[in-house]
Design an enzyme around this catalytic site. Structure first.
Site, mmCIF file in Angstrom:
data_model
loop_
_atom_site.group_PDB
_atom_site.id
_atom_site.type_symbol
_atom_site.label_atom_id
_atom_site.label_comp_id
_atom_site.label_asym_id
_atom_site.label_seq_id
_atom_site.Cartn_x
_atom_site.Cartn_y
_atom_site.Cartn_z
ATOM 1 N N ASP A 330 25.948 20.210 175.296
ATOM 2 C CA ASP A 330 25.006 20.833 176.229
ATOM 3 C C ASP A 330 25.548 22.132 176.813
ATOM 4 O O ASP A 330 24.796 22.894 177.424
ATOM 5 C CB ASP A 330 24.655 19.866 177.362
ATOM 6 C CG ASP A 330 23.572 18.873 176.956
ATOM 7 O OD1 ASP A 330 22.947 19.082 175.903
ATOM 8 O OD2 ASP A 330 23.361 17.897 177.693
ATOM 9 N N ARG A 361 18.568 24.759 168.809
ATOM 10 C CA ARG A 361 19.448 25.494 169.723
ATOM 11 C C ARG A 361 20.472 26.363 169.004
ATOM 12 O O ARG A 361 21.053 27.248 169.636
ATOM 13 C CB ARG A 361 20.147 24.518 170.676
ATOM 14 C CG ARG A 361 19.228 24.008 171.762
ATOM 15 C CD ARG A 361 19.926 23.120 172.756
ATOM 16 N NE ARG A 361 19.054 22.834 173.886
ATOM 17 C CZ ARG A 361 19.270 21.863 174.770
ATOM 18 N NH1 ARG A 361 20.333 21.068 174.637
ATOM 19 N NH2 ARG A 361 18.431 21.677 175.763
#
Length: 698
Positions: A330, A361
């Site tokens: 993250d 991402r």
């Protein structure tokens, strides 16, 4: 930041960061603790709770299970009356399946599905369109192996899903489940969390596939044990939940370590020092390791049992490296933003699985960085970033609906003026107060003043050749009523004088003698600059193409720089500060200037401007639209000069620590001046409202 903003316009940090960050509770711990409290017998109290879209989804989900949740947002507290591990009688009497909507929360969906199955009954689990695209195949296969009926009502392996189960009241103890954890550790976590409802379960991580985000499984075990569950970990890949349910408790929730990554990065990028309390060496969150990464990049990092403080690198410059973020992915986008300002290549590895998060991402982060002029390449397992401060560009960031993209790219906007966020409100998913928390760390105007500051304020404007430093700095000085010194004209004057004297420009001693002995005067009258050398007007001559070709050699002469640096400091002290421009004003001459700006533009645009400037100086009427071939040729020369200037041993051209990068590729001179004067006011005047502010759709 208020709700409903169309575009978030980021105000750069001009004075660095300072203070203790106000962070929300951990999303990951909150959602685990809420679920354990809801399944427990009795009343639990959770303190330090995160209230965000993802955790609101979990609160709604456990309420659907039958738990009673009392919310105190002011105290960040939840009081939960649990269901004692049993299905509500009202669920048995219902003709329709009990509906649970997970919004866009992957943790809620993946944790609650095994719990539904273990409680028994008919359930319908759904989510927002974004969550419907995220695969659950491995978790569904695990449930089927336990005898649960799961029916996808839409795409294969995705929400919405109907769950039909008799529960595990009479099931044998320690049912064995093997599950992969190479896509998400949340599948294993969901099985473990439901384990006490089944009378126990043996979860084995399939060792044939690399586990990702392993610290999150350890976090799950820690939270379960805090609520009285019995979990044995006989090996790294095996977890045994033995008989015994959850018990109510009072549970404090740590600050969110993923959220902390942004504020730690702010200090590393902008200067100053930021402290996060409640996270330290005893944290159960793997994402605290991001502070270690910043330390490896050169930042000052201090870790105690319950606090972590991060400050800028002692030398002012971060360095790249190779970092495996498999266990704390993250923070990958945070690291990507930091890497854009580091020296050398940064390779972020071990994160191929984040392509299946809220967005891809890897691909989308690389694409957004590239749009901002950063050499970022999406790799199968990560991102490779080769920074180029001369190439950084302002513009609008497409967040792709991803809260972590919005927060990470905001960090770029703290150093580059003109970065806008297209969907700032998406941060509400995990960090609703992100912009306010960041803004609280903006250092006051006088917090970073240093011992070399002269008797008045200095605005230091650095940048590569032909970036418009002289004209912009002169206009900024006029706008603010300050004195102006074109330090580049000093080097040009020395180069011109040496050429006039027939001196070999590469003869460092001879050129340095010219610098020491020549009488160079730079003055301004009616907005125009006049340069004289030993009484001769050299204003136009120092802008000739011949001087252009030789001035970088003169500027790289350490003896010349030593002489002229002292002249520049003397000037600022004599006039009481002012606007100074050159190639090392912020990094060498006045590192503690009240405002440091790195003015840049695309090489082609700089070439076009330089050709127009030369045509005007020569009185040619054909210079308004330079020939494309001439622009390309000069752009190549300017890029080569950038490499020479940035690679020289003495005072290389670089972005000074704490400097704000101003890209003028698409700005008029007036707009560039407006940007810098606004930054000056940010740096010197108390601000009632700064940071991201409202702008209309573009």
């Amino acid at each position: 930041m208020s709700a409903g903003r169309a575009i978030g316009v980021i105000d750069p940090f001009t004075n660095g960061a300072s203070g203790t960050a106000r962070l929300p509770g951990s999303k990951s711990i909150t959602n685990r603790a809420v679920l354990c409290a809801a399944l427990a017998s009795g009343r639990s109290t959770l303190d330090g709770v995160l209230f965000a879209d993802d955790t609101e989804a979990m609160i709604e989900a456990v309420t659907a299970l039958g738990a009673v949740v009392r919310v105190n947002r002011g105290k960040r507290r939840l009081v939960v009356d649990g269901i004692g591990g049993r299905r509500s009688r009202s669920h048995d009497a219902a003709d329709e399946p009990v509906m649970v909507h997970a919004r866009s929360s992957g943790t809620t969906a993946r944790f609650i599905l095994p719990v539904m199955a273990a409680l028994g009954g008919r359930w319908l689990l759904d989510g927002d369109p974004q969550l419907r695209t995220r695969p659950l195949d491995d978790l569904l296969a695990a449930q089927r192996s336990l005898g649960v009926e799961v029916h996808e009502l839409g795409e294969h392996g995705c929400l919405p899903i109907e769950v039909i189960s008799a529960g595990d009241v009479d099931a044998p103890l320690l049912r064995h489940v093997r599950i992969r954890a190479d896509t998400s550790s949340q599948f294993a976590t969901g099985l473990l969390l439901a384990g006490p409802l089944r009378g126990g379960i043996h979860v084995e991580i399939d060792a044939a596939f690399d586990t990702v985000s392993r610290p999150y499984i350890d976090m799950t075990v820690a939270v379960m044990e805090a609520f009285g569950a019995n979990v044995v970990v006989p090996s790294a890949d095996r977890f045994v939940v033995t008989e015994g349910g959850y018990r109510s408790t009072v549970y404090p929730i740590e600050p969110d370590a993923s959220a902390a990554s942004y504020v730690w990065a702010t200090a590393a990028l902008c200067g100053g020092e930021v402290r996060v309390e409640g996270l330290g060496s005893n944290s159960i969150q793997g994402d605290v390791r991001f502070a270690e990464v910043l330390g490896e990049m050169g930042a000052e990092v201090t870790v105690s049992d319950d606090a972590i403080t991060v400050g800028a690198p002692p030398g002012g410059t971060l360095r790249g490296g190779s970092f495996d973020l498999r266990d704390f992915s993250d923070t990958a986008q945070t690291l990507a933003a930091v890497a854009a300002f580091a020296e050398g290549t940064t390779a972020i590895e071990g994160i191929g699985f984040i392509r299946r998060k809220e967005t891809d991402r890897i691909a989308n982060t690389a694409a957004e960085l590239a749009r901002r002029g950063i050499d970022a390449v999406a790799e199968p397992d990560g991102i490779t970033i080769r920074p180029n401060p001369f190439g950084l560009r302002a513009g609008l960031v497409d967040c792709h609906g991803d809260h972590r993209m919005a927060m990470a790219m905001t960090l770029v906007g703290l150093r580059v003026a003109g970065i806008d966020i297209d969907d700032p409100d998406c941060v509400a998913k995990t960090f609703p107060d992100f912009f306010d928390a960041l803004e609280s760390l903006r250092a006051s105007p006088d917090s970073l003043s240093g011992p070399t500051e002269p008797s008045g304020p200095v605005i230091a404007i650095d940048g590569p050749a032909a970036s418009g430093k002289s004209s912009v700095a002169r206009a900024v000085a006029a706008e603010l009523g300050m004195d102006y010194l074109d330090t580049g004209a000093m080097y040009r004057a020395v180069a011109w004088a040496a050429l006039q004297a027939g001196i070999d420009i590469t003869d460092q001693a001879a050129v340095a003698k010219i610098a020491r002995t020549a009488e160079i005067e730079i003055s301004s009258a009616n907005g125009a600059q006049r340069v004289t050398v030993d009484g001769d007007d050299a204003t136009a001559a120092i802008r000739s193409a011949e001087v252009d070709r030789h001035v970088s050699v003169v500027a790289a002469n350490p003896q010349v720089r030593w002489v002229l640096t002292r002249r520049q400091r003397d000037w600022a002290n004599r006039v009481g500060g002012g606007v100074m421009e050159g190639r090392d004003i912020g990094s060498v001459v006045f590192p503690d200037a009240v405002l440091k700006v790195f003015l840049t533009a695309a090489a082609a645009e700089r070439a076009r401007r330089r050709l127009i400037q030369q045509a005007v100086a020569a009185g040619r009427a054909d210079g308004a639209n330079p020939d494309g071939e001439a622009v390309a040729e000069l752009a190549a020369e300017l890029s080569a000069r950038d490499r020479l200037d940035s690679g020289r041993v003495d005072s290389p051209l670089r972005v000074a620590p704490g400097a704000v990068i101003v890209d003028t590729s698409e700005l008029s001179q007036d707009e560039a001046v407006e940007t810098i004067t606004a930054l000056y006011r940010l740096a010197t005047e108390p601000q009632e409202t700064v940071g991201p502010h409202r702008a209309g759709r573009r």
